[in-house]
Write a protein that holds these residues in place. Structure first.
Motif, PDB file in Angstrom:
ATOM      1  N   GLN A 159      43.470  29.134  47.667  1.00  0.00           N
ATOM      2  CA  GLN A 159      43.353  30.500  48.037  1.00  0.00           C
ATOM      3  C   GLN A 159      42.255  31.208  47.253  1.00  0.00           C
ATOM      4  O   GLN A 159      41.871  30.781  46.301  1.00  0.00           O
ATOM      5  CB  GLN A 159      44.853  31.073  47.088  1.00  0.00           C
ATOM      6  CG  GLN A 159      44.972  32.520  47.428  1.00  0.00           C
ATOM      7  CD  GLN A 159      45.749  32.511  48.846  1.00  0.00           C
ATOM      8  OE1 GLN A 159      45.458  32.004  49.900  1.00  0.00           O
ATOM      9  NE2 GLN A 159      46.841  33.598  49.000  1.00  0.00           N
ATOM     10  N   GLN A 181      40.515  34.776  46.352  1.00  0.00           N
ATOM     11  CA  GLN A 181      40.627  36.380  46.100  1.00  0.00           C
ATOM     12  C   GLN A 181      39.197  36.745  46.134  1.00  0.00           C
ATOM     13  O   GLN A 181      38.260  36.530  45.877  1.00  0.00           O
ATOM     14  CB  GLN A 181      41.302  36.792  44.858  1.00  0.00           C
ATOM     15  CG  GLN A 181      42.689  36.158  44.809  1.00  0.00           C
ATOM     16  CD  GLN A 181      43.471  36.718  43.627  1.00  0.00           C
ATOM     17  OE1 GLN A 181      42.733  36.659  42.621  1.00  0.00           O
ATOM     18  NE2 GLN A 181      44.708  37.105  43.540  1.00  0.00           N
ATOM     19  N   TYR A 217      40.522  34.185  54.519  1.00  0.00           N
ATOM     20  CA  TYR A 217      40.881  35.035  53.373  1.00  0.00           C
ATOM     21  C   TYR A 217      40.168  36.291  53.362  1.00  0.00           C
ATOM     22  O   TYR A 217      38.877  36.346  54.008  1.00  0.00           O
ATOM     23  CB  TYR A 217      40.454  34.138  52.084  1.00  0.00           C
ATOM     24  CG  TYR A 217      41.139  32.977  52.120  1.00  0.00           C
ATOM     25  CD1 TYR A 217      40.353  31.621  52.319  1.00  0.00           C
ATOM     26  CD2 TYR A 217      42.347  32.934  51.743  1.00  0.00           C
ATOM     27  CE1 TYR A 217      41.031  30.387  52.266  1.00  0.00           C
ATOM     28  CE2 TYR A 217      43.106  31.620  51.549  1.00  0.00           C
ATOM     29  CZ  TYR A 217      42.508  30.493  52.026  1.00  0.00           C
ATOM     30  OH  TYR A 217      43.292  29.232  51.691  1.00  0.00           O
TER      31      TYR A 217
END
Length: 125
Positions: A1, A3, A114
């Motif tokens: 992941q 951010q 993302y």
């Protein structure tokens, strides 16, 4: 992941400049292609500029070539978009995006998985 957090949008007159910045959270940032997309009201999201994992290769959509410059700093986990000679048609929400860079896939919109929250850029005439 991964951010992503964008900053730097705002209101500018036609012919002016803005610099967008994006900070990424992940340590393995250097494995990721980075791109800037934009979406204007009533239009589809488009890939505006992208940079390969190493920074050696870049992509620009035709309408921004010669006016926008994308750059990245893998030591700082950041990517920037310098926008010069802005036009009213550049008005949109701009999104930073990241995706694993397989075989120079940085120029393909489908690479990106993302997304940041977006930052508004408004160019007045």
């Amino acid at each position: 992941q991964v951010q992503l957090v964008e900053s730097g949008g705002g209101l500018v007159q036609a012919g002016g400049s803005l610099r967008l910045s994006c900070a990424a959270s992940r340590r393995s940032f250097s494995y990721y292609a980075m791109g800037w997309f934009r979406q204007a009201p009533g239009k589809e999201r488009e890939l505006v500029a992208a940079v390969s994992w190493s920074g050696a290769s870049t992509y620009y959509t035709v309408s921004v070539k010669g006016r926008f410059t994308i750059s990245r700093d893998n030591a700082k986990n950041t990517v920037a978009l310098q926008m010069n000679s802005l036009k009213p048609e550049d008005t949109a929400v701009y999104y930073c995006a990241a995706g694993i860079d397989y075989s120079d896939s940085y120029s393909l919109p489908a690479t990106y998985r993302y997304w940041g929250q977006g930052t508004q850029v408004t160019v007045s005439s």
